[in-house]
Design a protein around this motif. Sequence first.
Motif, PDB file in Angstrom:
ATOM      1  N   SER A  48       0.888  -1.185  -0.059  1.00 37.43           N
ATOM      2  CA  SER A  48       0.055  -0.013  -0.059  1.00 37.43           C
ATOM      3  C   SER A  48       0.947   1.334   0.051  1.00 37.43           C
ATOM      4  O   SER A  48       1.951   1.204   0.377  1.00 37.43           O
ATOM      5  N   THR A  57      -4.559   7.157  -1.547  1.00 39.29           N
ATOM      6  CA  THR A  57      -3.945   5.644  -1.361  1.00 39.29           C
ATOM      7  C   THR A  57      -4.161   4.723  -2.547  1.00 39.29           C
ATOM      8  O   THR A  57      -4.897   4.571  -3.351  1.00 39.29           O
ATOM      9  N   LYS A  58      -3.190   3.555  -2.604  1.00 36.50           N
ATOM     10  CA  LYS A  58      -3.194   2.771  -3.496  1.00 36.50           C
ATOM     11  C   LYS A  58      -3.007   1.196  -2.554  1.00 36.50           C
ATOM     12  O   LYS A  58      -2.077   1.383  -1.667  1.00 36.50           O
ATOM     13  N   TYR A  59      -3.521   0.156  -2.997  1.00 43.02           N
ATOM     14  CA  TYR A  59      -3.499  -1.046  -2.300  1.00 43.02           C
ATOM     15  C   TYR A  59      -3.179  -2.195  -3.504  1.00 43.02           C
ATOM     16  O   TYR A  59      -3.798  -2.143  -4.506  1.00 43.02           O
ATOM     17  N   ARG A  64      -6.908  -5.026  -0.762  1.00 46.21           N
ATOM     18  CA  ARG A  64      -7.942  -3.903  -0.833  1.00 46.21           C
ATOM     19  C   ARG A  64      -8.982  -4.643  -0.126  1.00 46.21           C
ATOM     20  O   ARG A  64      -9.528  -5.518  -0.131  1.00 46.21           O
TER      21      ARG A  64
END
Length: 123
Positions: A48, A57-59, A64
């Motif tokens: 993440s 944000t990124k997962y 996720r």
Amino acid sequence: VQLQASGGGLVQAGDSLRLSCAASTRTFSTFSVAWFRQSPGKEREFVSAIKWSDETTKYTDSVRGRFTLSRDNTKNTVYLQMSSLKPEDTALYYCAARIGSWGYGSPRMYNYWGQGTQVTVSS
């Protein structure tokens, strides 16, 4: 910049943990921060990331909906809240920071690394 990762431990499947990544710099708000993890015999894997400017944000797909990344710039700390943990989440978790343009997936994008905190999830 020094990063201190903490919060790992041994838990059962379905439990939760919160990892923390504390930074030594007062300019922490200008760093994008990520968590990676690595299991024995495997490459370091992106988990993440959170962008410095707007907290995007990124997962990775496997976490996720179960993990939530947040930051508190007043404490120079990023938090990874992990819920519904699975045995496959077992790994050494590293936090990393980068300054500059947004990028998140590759370890090579990050300039600074913490020492890692172990997460072990038993079935």
